[in-house]
Write a protein that holds these residues in place. Sequence first.
Motif, mmCIF file in Angstrom:
data_model
loop_
_atom_site.group_PDB
_atom_site.id
_atom_site.type_symbol
_atom_site.label_atom_id
_atom_site.label_comp_id
_atom_site.label_asym_id
_atom_site.label_seq_id
_atom_site.Cartn_x
_atom_site.Cartn_y
_atom_site.Cartn_z
ATOM 1 N N PHE A 146 37.660 37.100 62.451
ATOM 2 C CA PHE A 146 39.178 36.527 61.695
ATOM 3 C C PHE A 146 39.114 34.796 61.942
ATOM 4 O O PHE A 146 39.291 34.700 61.033
ATOM 5 C CB PHE A 146 38.936 36.192 63.520
ATOM 6 C CG PHE A 146 39.816 38.143 63.517
ATOM 7 C CD1 PHE A 146 40.956 38.085 62.651
ATOM 8 C CD2 PHE A 146 39.298 38.949 64.617
ATOM 9 C CE1 PHE A 146 41.145 39.202 63.042
ATOM 10 C CE2 PHE A 146 40.131 40.498 64.628
ATOM 11 C CZ PHE A 146 40.468 40.796 63.507
ATOM 12 N N ARG A 147 37.835 33.916 62.381
ATOM 13 C CA ARG A 147 37.532 32.846 61.851
ATOM 14 C C ARG A 147 37.073 33.036 61.035
ATOM 15 O O ARG A 147 37.845 31.936 60.530
ATOM 16 C CB ARG A 147 36.299 32.269 63.110
ATOM 17 C CG ARG A 147 36.766 31.614 64.468
ATOM 18 C CD ARG A 147 35.311 31.816 65.566
ATOM 19 N NE ARG A 147 35.882 31.121 67.455
ATOM 20 C CZ ARG A 147 35.084 31.379 67.635
ATOM 21 N NH1 ARG A 147 33.736 30.845 67.251
ATOM 22 N NH2 ARG A 147 34.892 31.360 69.332
ATOM 23 N N THR A 148 36.260 33.658 60.350
ATOM 24 C CA THR A 148 36.225 33.417 59.051
ATOM 25 C C THR A 148 37.082 33.241 57.945
ATOM 26 O O THR A 148 37.426 32.430 57.098
ATOM 27 C CB THR A 148 34.681 34.205 58.577
ATOM 28 O OG1 THR A 148 33.929 34.174 59.193
ATOM 29 C CG2 THR A 148 34.277 34.067 57.306
ATOM 30 N N LEU A 149 38.112 34.528 58.553
ATOM 31 C CA LEU A 149 38.840 34.998 58.057
ATOM 32 C C LEU A 149 40.256 34.014 57.467
ATOM 33 O O LEU A 149 40.625 33.391 56.525
ATOM 34 C CB LEU A 149 39.229 35.846 57.815
ATOM 35 C CG LEU A 149 38.901 37.463 57.572
ATOM 36 C CD1 LEU A 149 39.542 39.080 58.110
ATOM 37 C CD2 LEU A 149 38.531 37.583 55.872
ATOM 38 N N LEU A 150 40.022 33.136 59.080
ATOM 39 C CA LEU A 150 41.115 32.350 58.852
ATOM 40 C C LEU A 150 40.638 30.888 58.450
ATOM 41 O O LEU A 150 41.941 30.298 57.496
ATOM 42 C CB LEU A 150 41.678 32.093 60.611
ATOM 43 C CG LEU A 150 42.415 33.762 61.311
ATOM 44 C CD1 LEU A 150 42.798 33.706 62.675
ATOM 45 C CD2 LEU A 150 43.644 33.742 60.584
ATOM 46 N N TYR A 151 39.737 30.524 58.347
ATOM 47 C CA TYR A 151 38.940 29.251 58.102
ATOM 48 C C TYR A 151 39.300 29.689 56.294
ATOM 49 O O TYR A 151 39.159 28.687 55.591
ATOM 50 C CB TYR A 151 38.213 28.802 58.528
ATOM 51 C CG TYR A 151 37.419 27.628 57.848
ATOM 52 C CD1 TYR A 151 37.814 26.492 57.964
ATOM 53 C CD2 TYR A 151 36.431 27.333 57.023
ATOM 54 C CE1 TYR A 151 37.201 25.399 58.093
ATOM 55 C CE2 TYR A 151 35.808 26.409 56.047
ATOM 56 C CZ TYR A 151 37.245 24.910 56.526
ATOM 57 O OH TYR A 151 36.269 23.915 56.006
ATOM 58 N N LEU A 152 38.374 30.783 55.742
ATOM 59 C CA LEU A 152 38.259 30.701 54.101
ATOM 60 C C LEU A 152 39.572 30.339 52.920
ATOM 61 O O LEU A 152 39.375 29.414 52.944
ATOM 62 C CB LEU A 152 38.743 32.477 53.883
ATOM 63 C CG LEU A 152 36.625 33.132 53.755
ATOM 64 C CD1 LEU A 152 37.447 34.075 52.995
ATOM 65 C CD2 LEU A 152 36.359 31.919 52.762
ATOM 66 N N PRO A 153 40.972 30.235 53.275
ATOM 67 C CA PRO A 153 41.843 29.636 52.692
ATOM 68 C C PRO A 153 41.519 27.981 52.876
ATOM 69 O O PRO A 153 42.079 27.039 51.199
ATOM 70 C CB PRO A 153 43.617 29.762 53.281
ATOM 71 C CG PRO A 153 43.038 31.378 54.210
ATOM 72 C CD PRO A 153 41.463 30.963 54.293
#
Lengths: 449, 332
Positions: B133-140
């Motif tokens: 989740f941390r990775t996905l939320l930071y990706l943008p």
Amino acid sequence: MRSHSGAPPSRRRFLALSAGGAAAGAAALSGCAMPVSTGVSGGGETVTLMVKPEDISPELVKQAQKDTGITIKTVQHDITKLIAMLTSGNPPDLVRSVGAVDAAFFAARDVMEDLDPYFARSSVLEADDLDPVNDLWRYDGRIQGKGPRYGMVKDFSQDSMYWYNTSAFDKAGVEYPSETEPVTYEEWLDTAKRLVQRKQGQTTVFGGSYSGLTKATLFTTMTAAAGGSLFSDDFSRIDFTTPEARKALAWYIDYCRTKVGPSLIQPDPNGWDGPTYQAGRMAMSNNGYWLGGMINTDKKLAPVSRLAPAPVFEGGPRISACQGGTGLWMPRKASNKDAAWRIFEWFFGEAPAKERAAGGWGIPSLKSLRPLMPAQEDYQKRELKVQQEELKHFSVIAFTPYTTADAFDALFNQIATAAMAGQMSVDTLAGRLNAAINEQLKRGKEQVG
Amino acid sequence: MTVDQVSSVADRPRPAASTGRAPAADRPRVSMTARRHRAFYMFTSPWIIGFALLTIAPMVYALWLSFTTFDGISPNWRFIGLGNYSELLQDSVTWNALGRAGLFALTSVPLSIIAGLGLAILVNRPIKARGLFRTLLYLPAVVPPVGAGVAFKTLFDQNSGATNGVLTLFGFDALGWLADPYARYVLIMTVLWTAGNIMIISLAGLQDVPRELHEAARIDGASAWRTFRSITVPLLSPVLLFQTVTGVIASVQTIMPLLLAPLPGTGGVTTVPESNYLYMMHVFAQYFALGRYGYASALLWVLFFLILIVTGLIFKFTSGVVFYNVDPEAKK
């Protein structure tokens, strides 16, 4: 204060040294800013061209080396970079620009080389072989189209013409426009209204696109087609309130308000007509002969596409100008002019020119190359016939030297959006455009002197 | 042993070695302090030279330009003193653009901080696949602005965008998202989309909050909200201040409206819908569309001073509420 060699510099001394280093660095950087290698280098000469990637392919660069012995170095075209290079006295040897709007602007600022002496002694580019479109690159100090030649068109179109897709007309049960006689602008708009298809607030098929190459050239040519001139005699002012200019303006605002085609209030996500027309989502597209280069590669689209003459205004003259005329010019401070001219001759009169003429992406700027224009297929023969008839109505519409087309368009777009959305009358718009653009022209005139 | 003690030991003169090298007295003596200073300057000088060359020099050049009518190419430009600044004061387009930029900062900065902090709190909890989740939320946040602009333009296009596709699927009419009055909301969405940046910094701040403080509060019967308000927020306040200051500076300098404009390129800057025509759009238009280098430079210098003033005001008004977790005596 410690003075022995091992002592650290004081902060003040360090900052002074840093500033000195920075100043020296800056001097060094300015000395080598945008290095343009135009002198003799190694086995042959090098000429720097500021162009777009589509203007000259890596294969053509190699071809130039083979044909002329001159090495071409390309610099990506960028107006800010060009200004920096011109200002630093280190310009490219040849520069791409749009003849219709840039020639007078740069010539009036005395940064272009007069090419008449070069043309006079050329056996490749002879005066009587030059198409009249090349007059876009002439400027006599007052008006475009006369005086010395400062550049040349690589290929061109008459940009007020339009293409149409017969399938879209068949589907809507609308009669095809004539390929020999021009429709009026009003008829064109009526046809577009009948062709447009909408669903739930979305436009699924544009009835037609008509926005010119730039707003600047759109209004200068449309005003001319209405029988007037957008500019005053000395090109230092515009007037959108004259009957002819107002007619052109009112038509365009009507086009935007009816949302039959792309505009600022209904942009085409593709950014230009090509992909939209190709996808069958545009019935008419305001583009000249050059679009055939794209259309004719699509074996389904080509047979159902037709080229039509530039529309006219009721009672106005039949005028079909070139709004682009992209080509090359030589900066006055170019350091390798003879080699640059050799490349100029090669680019406009030899292998690349022949390749462009046969490609169908525009009309060649040398009359002698016209037999090379593609005419193998029936649809190519048909387009060529329409185009050849249209050439009889070609004329150069002069643009002001006191502003760029970019500036004109920027001001127009900023002010006119409200009118397109129906929040401002055409008369109010005309007044506001006059005020803003005339202010820009006034500044330009002061700067040119 | 303290750092100072280490330093003083290192500074003591050492006896000359008996390996045949010249005695220390014959060579200039370099103290450890001097060497440390030299190392400091050697390490920082590339940055300082770069700063002087690439920041100070252009700023001085822009200041000089702001007193002229220079357009980059024309021969007859002239020195007009404060003429550009005087014109700026009377230019309603400038003030309107500045007002919109201020409003955008007032809206986007709090919203993005709230969104980023909220996400940080969520991914700070012991949940499954927390790392994912941390990775996905930071990706943008790592998507370049140009890519984000193209994505949003495609998503919100009136005729072919996915957003209107969903609306029409449910029987609603399509909206012109990229034109007024909706364009401002799309712009805010582009800011919220990159809230992952704020999430990461806030997450680091959250993980720095001592666990025993939360436990003590729980034992004392404090509610989750009270714990958050009285313990988490004060301890996060330096992080929030940092995000506020950098957020305000970034928001007034954003070029995202240009990337969402109907037309690309320099001429397209004035096609930005009026609600998104922020101060930097005006600067961009003056520089690159109208070729008014002098006037645009004056606009930039005014913005520079306004940012200094606003930053100073933020520090002034938050000085009493920001909690610095350091020994006040150590500052002296």
